[in-house]
Design a protein around this motif. Structure first.
Motif, short mmCIF file in Angstrom:
data_model
loop_
_atom_site.label_atom_id
_atom_site.label_comp_id
_atom_site.label_asym_id
_atom_site.label_seq_id
_atom_site.Cartn_x
_atom_site.Cartn_y
_atom_site.Cartn_z
N MET A 1 0.85 -1.18 0.00
CA MET A 1 0.00 0.00 0.00
C MET A 1 0.89 1.24 0.00
O MET A 1 1.86 1.32 0.75
N ALA A 2 0.59 2.18 -0.82
CA ALA A 2 1.29 3.46 -0.80
C ALA A 2 0.61 4.37 0.21
O ALA A 2 -0.50 4.08 0.66
N ASP A 3 1.28 5.46 0.57
CA ASP A 3 0.62 6.44 1.43
C ASP A 3 -0.68 6.84 0.74
O ASP A 3 -0.73 6.96 -0.49
N GLU A 4 -1.73 7.04 1.54
CA GLU A 4 -3.02 7.40 0.94
C GLU A 4 -3.78 8.36 1.84
O GLU A 4 -3.62 8.37 3.05
N LEU A 5 -4.62 9.17 1.20
CA LEU A 5 -5.52 10.06 1.92
C LEU A 5 -6.81 9.31 2.19
O LEU A 5 -7.35 8.66 1.28
N ARG A 6 -7.30 9.39 3.43
CA ARG A 6 -8.55 8.72 3.79
C ARG A 6 -9.30 9.59 4.79
O ARG A 6 -8.69 10.25 5.62
N GLU A 7 -10.61 9.58 4.69
CA GLU A 7 -11.44 10.29 5.65
C GLU A 7 -11.68 9.42 6.87
O GLU A 7 -12.10 8.27 6.74
N LEU A 8 -11.38 9.94 8.05
CA LEU A 8 -11.69 9.28 9.32
C LEU A 8 -12.40 10.30 10.19
O LEU A 8 -11.85 11.38 10.44
N ALA A 9 -13.60 9.99 10.60
CA ALA A 9 -14.38 10.86 11.49
C ALA A 9 -14.43 12.30 10.98
O ALA A 9 -14.33 13.24 11.73
N GLY A 10 -14.54 12.44 9.66
CA GLY A 10 -14.67 13.77 9.07
C GLY A 10 -13.36 14.50 8.86
O GLY A 10 -13.35 15.63 8.38
N ALA A 11 -12.24 13.90 9.19
CA ALA A 11 -10.93 14.52 8.99
C ALA A 11 -10.20 13.79 7.87
O ALA A 11 -10.31 12.57 7.74
N THR A 12 -9.48 14.54 7.07
CA THR A 12 -8.67 13.93 6.03
C THR A 12 -7.32 13.55 6.64
O THR A 12 -6.60 14.39 7.17
N VAL A 13 -7.01 12.26 6.56
CA VAL A 13 -5.82 11.70 7.19
C VAL A 13 -4.90 11.15 6.11
O VAL A 13 -5.34 10.42 5.22
N LEU A 14 -3.62 11.51 6.21
CA LEU A 14 -2.62 10.87 5.37
C LEU A 14 -2.17 9.62 6.11
O LEU A 14 -1.54 9.71 7.16
N LEU A 15 -2.57 8.46 5.58
CA LEU A 15 -2.17 7.18 6.17
C LEU A 15 -0.86 6.76 5.51
O LEU A 15 -0.81 6.51 4.31
#
Length: 122
Positions: A1-15
């Motif tokens: 998996m590459a780094d990815e942007l994901r929404e968690l609890a309404g926040a945009t998180v760089l995973l």
């Protein structure tokens, strides 16, 4: 998996990818901050990507990294099991406890805990 942007609890998180390069210098931390400017307000770094010097507070590396995130007004979440590091350092236990009382840098065991923590800040 590459780094990815994901929404968690309404926040945009760089995973950050657990298999990504180690974060061993301030420049490595700044690279993550730069990647977060794609729209993230939180950077979730797997604990395993952090160089062991991050957890040895005498090196001052953790403080330098954490300050960079504060300066750029990004939340930093260290995600994963750091129990071995905590067992070895009372100072680290105090830092983690203090950080988790505030809103800028968190140490969480997994993404579900990060999601819950973000939901609680809404």
């Amino acid at each position: 998996m590459a780094d990815e942007l994901r929404e968690l609890a309404g926040a945009t998180v760089l995973l950050c990818d657990p298999a990504g390069p180690p974060i061993a210098t301030e420049a490595d931390a700044l690279d993550l901050i730069g990647a977060a400017f794609a729209g993230a307000s939180v950077v979730a770094v797997p604990a395993g990507r952090l160089d062991p010097s991050f957890f040895a507070l005498g090196t001052r590396f953790a403080g330098e990294v954490m300050q960079k995130f504060v300066n750029y007004r990004l939340r930093l979440a260290v995600v994963g099991d750091i129990s071995a590091h905590l067992a070895a350092s009372g100072a680290l236990r105090a830092l983690v406890a203090e950080s988790n009382r505030h809103d800028q840098v968190w140490f969480v065991p997994d993404l579900a805990a990060l999601d819950a923590r973000l939901a609680a800040t809404r």
